[in-house]
Design an enzyme around this catalytic site. Structure first.
Site, PDB file in Angstrom:
ATOM      1  N   LYS A  13       0.833  -1.215   0.000  1.00  0.00           N
ATOM      2  CA  LYS A  13       0.000   0.000   0.000  1.00  0.00           C
ATOM      3  C   LYS A  13       0.865   1.261   0.000  1.00  0.00           C
ATOM      4  O   LYS A  13       0.641   2.180  -0.782  1.00  0.00           O
ATOM      5  CB  LYS A  13      -0.910   0.048   1.243  1.00  0.00           C
ATOM      6  CG  LYS A  13      -1.848  -1.131   1.385  1.00  0.00           C
ATOM      7  CD  LYS A  13      -2.707  -1.006   2.634  1.00  0.00           C
ATOM      8  CE  LYS A  13      -1.921  -1.027   3.937  1.00  0.00           C
ATOM      9  NZ  LYS A  13      -1.257  -2.331   4.227  1.00  0.00           N
ATOM     10  N   ARG A  88      -9.200   1.223   8.802  1.00  0.00           N
ATOM     11  CA  ARG A  88      -8.817  -0.158   9.088  1.00  0.00           C
ATOM     12  C   ARG A  88      -9.904  -0.889   9.845  1.00  0.00           C
ATOM     13  O   ARG A  88      -9.740  -2.069  10.163  1.00  0.00           O
ATOM     14  CB  ARG A  88      -7.562  -0.156   9.946  1.00  0.00           C
ATOM     15  CG  ARG A  88      -6.279  -0.475   9.193  1.00  0.00           C
ATOM     16  CD  ARG A  88      -5.151  -0.416  10.200  1.00  0.00           C
ATOM     17  NE  ARG A  88      -4.042  -1.217   9.815  1.00  0.00           N
ATOM     18  CZ  ARG A  88      -2.929  -0.735   9.248  1.00  0.00           C
ATOM     19  NH1 ARG A  88      -2.813   0.536   8.985  1.00  0.00           N
ATOM     20  NH2 ARG A  88      -1.944  -1.544   8.962  1.00  0.00           N
TER      21      ARG A  88
HETATM   22  P1  ADP Z   1       2.280  -1.798   3.218  1.00  0.00           P
HETATM   23  O1  ADP Z   1       2.303  -0.294   3.185  1.00  0.00           O
HETATM   24  O2  ADP Z   1       1.062  -2.378   2.569  1.00  0.00           O
HETATM   25  O3  ADP Z   1       2.496  -2.355   4.577  1.00  0.00           O
HETATM   26  P2  ADP Z   1       4.855  -1.639   1.811  1.00  0.00           P
HETATM   27  O4  ADP Z   1       4.564  -0.730   0.660  1.00  0.00           O
HETATM   28  O5  ADP Z   1       5.650  -1.095   2.925  1.00  0.00           O
HETATM   29  O6  ADP Z   1       3.479  -2.319   2.327  1.00  0.00           O
HETATM   30  O7  ADP Z   1       5.577  -2.946   1.228  1.00  0.00           O
HETATM   31  C1  ADP Z   1       5.959  -4.032   2.092  1.00  0.00           C
HETATM   32  C2  ADP Z   1       7.315  -4.582   1.644  1.00  0.00           C
HETATM   33  O8  ADP Z   1       7.184  -5.197   0.363  1.00  0.00           O
HETATM   34  C3  ADP Z   1       8.397  -3.520   1.488  1.00  0.00           C
HETATM   35  O9  ADP Z   1       9.624  -4.100   1.826  1.00  0.00           O
HETATM   36  C4  ADP Z   1       8.346  -3.168  -0.003  1.00  0.00           C
HETATM   37  O10 ADP Z   1       9.595  -2.679  -0.462  1.00  0.00           O
HETATM   38  C5  ADP Z   1       8.003  -4.520  -0.610  1.00  0.00           C
HETATM   39  N1  ADP Z   1       7.178  -4.431  -1.824  1.00  0.00           N
HETATM   40  C6  ADP Z   1       6.229  -3.495  -2.132  1.00  0.00           C
HETATM   41  N2  ADP Z   1       5.668  -3.747  -3.331  1.00  0.00           N
HETATM   42  C7  ADP Z   1       6.259  -4.898  -3.786  1.00  0.00           C
HETATM   43  C8  ADP Z   1       6.098  -5.680  -4.978  1.00  0.00           C
HETATM   44  N3  ADP Z   1       5.200  -5.365  -5.919  1.00  0.00           N
HETATM   45  N4  ADP Z   1       6.871  -6.795  -5.095  1.00  0.00           N
HETATM   46  C9  ADP Z   1       7.761  -7.144  -4.131  1.00  0.00           C
HETATM   47  N5  ADP Z   1       7.966  -6.445  -3.003  1.00  0.00           N
HETATM   48  C10 ADP Z   1       7.222  -5.329  -2.830  1.00  0.00           C
HETATM   49  P1  ADP Z   2       1.381  -1.836   7.564  1.00  0.00           P
HETATM   50  O1  ADP Z   2       0.845  -1.136   6.383  1.00  0.00           O
HETATM   51  O2  ADP Z   2       2.643  -2.543   7.265  1.00  0.00           O
HETATM   52  O3  ADP Z   2       0.378  -2.678   8.274  1.00  0.00           O
HETATM   53  P2  ADP Z   2       1.231   0.658   9.027  1.00  0.00           P
HETATM   54  O4  ADP Z   2       2.404   1.542   9.038  1.00  0.00           O
HETATM   55  O5  ADP Z   2       0.077   1.024   8.174  1.00  0.00           O
HETATM   56  O6  ADP Z   2       1.780  -0.773   8.648  1.00  0.00           O
HETATM   57  O7  ADP Z   2       0.691   0.447  10.499  1.00  0.00           O
HETATM   58  C1  ADP Z   2       1.529   0.084  11.562  1.00  0.00           C
HETATM   59  C2  ADP Z   2       0.699  -0.037  12.829  1.00  0.00           C
HETATM   60  O8  ADP Z   2       0.140   1.241  13.167  1.00  0.00           O
HETATM   61  C3  ADP Z   2      -0.496  -0.970  12.748  1.00  0.00           C
HETATM   62  O9  ADP Z   2      -0.147  -2.321  12.995  1.00  0.00           O
HETATM   63  C4  ADP Z   2      -1.402  -0.391  13.845  1.00  0.00           C
HETATM   64  O10 ADP Z   2      -0.950  -0.771  15.134  1.00  0.00           O
HETATM   65  C5  ADP Z   2      -1.160   1.101  13.704  1.00  0.00           C
HETATM   66  N1  ADP Z   2      -2.141   1.730  12.791  1.00  0.00           N
HETATM   67  C6  ADP Z   2      -1.875   2.304  11.598  1.00  0.00           C
HETATM   68  N2  ADP Z   2      -3.003   2.780  11.038  1.00  0.00           N
HETATM   69  C7  ADP Z   2      -4.021   2.474  11.886  1.00  0.00           C
HETATM   70  C8  ADP Z   2      -5.435   2.674  11.865  1.00  0.00           C
HETATM   71  N3  ADP Z   2      -6.050   3.272  10.838  1.00  0.00           N
HETATM   72  N4  ADP Z   2      -6.142   2.232  12.931  1.00  0.00           N
HETATM   73  C9  ADP Z   2      -5.555   1.642  13.974  1.00  0.00           C
HETATM   74  N5  ADP Z   2      -4.238   1.401  14.046  1.00  0.00           N
HETATM   75  C10 ADP Z   2      -3.468   1.812  13.016  1.00  0.00           C
END
Ligand code: ADP
Ligand code: ADP
Ligand code: ZN
Length: 214
Positions: A13, A88
């Site tokens: 995302k 979320r």
């Molecule tokens: P989110 O915001 O949904 O938690 P991230 O954008 O941080 O996810 O991506 C999670 C991990 O996967 C990061 O290490 C990122 O560099 C990697 N990643 C993101 N998109 C891809 C993709 N299309 N293929 C492989 N790895 C990816």
């Molecule tokens: P990822 O995309 O990898 O799940 P985020 O950076 O979006 O990670 O979120 C990290 C943490 O921050 C979540 O596991 C949660 O504890 C908190 N968090 C982020 N956004 C929200 C939300 N909208 N509501 C509740 N908790 C949140």
């Protein structure tokens, strides 16, 4: 253009939201980034949020909703925004709809970045995040030019505490239970779009721009 990014933790995302924000000149609003900035600055909100984040749990809606509602009212968001990590929960989605409808607006797209659970642990254990600017990399799929150093600002890259495998499983459970129901919520509103998030980053982005238009 007002966009929501949906998807499991680690689905990509943030990676996609940053590119969308750049291409369409709208702010990227990440609740995770906002909480991490508060933790870094040792604010009251940061202290409270950390207790939940460290356990892989969601921060309570009361601490999350107002923050986002204030942020989307800022000047830079008047032509739209891309929400990453919010909503979320169903109550968060309802709070967002209510705030927008009060000013005669509504969301345009909810984009679900679809990645099966099997791929998630690998994504998370390979994720590295910049301590300064929040840029993210993957040690195999999207490596920085120089190991351990951010391409954008030269700061150090770290493995987030909540990206350790023990916490990732908990976060996935929480996702299925509390966040996945949003897919149906936005399907019913007719604004849900899905993309295959297992493709490489460029292809995922191309699919998203096809949906959003030039
Ligand atoms: P989110 O915001 O949904 O938690 P991230 O954008 O941080 O996810 O991506 C999670 C991990 O996967 C990061 O290490 C990122 O560099 C990697 N990643 C993101 N998109 C891809 C993709 N299309 N293929 C492989 N790895 C990816
Ligand atoms: P990822 O995309 O990898 O799940 P985020 O950076 O979006 O990670 O979120 C990290 C943490 O921050 C979540 O596991 C949660 O504890 C908190 N968090 C982020 N956004 C929200 C939300 N909208 N509501 C509740 N908790 C949140
Ligand atoms: Zn950086």
């Amino acid at each position: 253009m007002k966009i929501i990014m949906l998807g499991a933790p680690g689905a990509g995302k943030g990676t996609q939201a940053k590119q969308i924000a750049e291409k369409y000149t709208i702010p990227h609003i990440s609740t995770g980034d906002i909480f991490r900035a508060n933790i870094k600055n040792n604010t009251e909100l940061g202290k409270k949020a950390k207790e939940y984040m460290d356990q892989g749990l969601l921060v309570p809606d009361e601490l999350t909703c107002d923050l986002v509602m204030d942020r989307i009212k800022e000047d830079d968001a008047k032509n739209g925004f891309v929400l990453d990590g919010f909503p979320r929960t169903i109550p968060q989605a309802e709070a967002l709809d209510k705030a927008l409808s009060a000013i005669g607006e509504s969301m345009d797209y909810a984009i679900d970045v679809d990645v099966p659970d099997e791929n998630i642990v690998n994504r998370m254990s390979g994720r590295r995040a910049c301590v300064e600017c929040g840029a993210t990399y993957h040690i195999v799929a999207i490596p920085p030019k120089q190991e351990g150093i951010c391409d954008k600002c030269g700061s150090k890259l770290i493995l987030r505490d909540d990206d350790k495998p023990e916490t990732v499983q908990k976060r996935l459970d929480v996702y299925h239970e509390q966040t996945q129901p949003l897919i149906d919520y936005y399907k019913k509103q007719g604004i849900l779009k899905s993309v295959d998030g297992t493709q490489d980053m460029e292809k995922v982005f191309a699919d998203i721009t096809d949906i959003l238009g030039a």
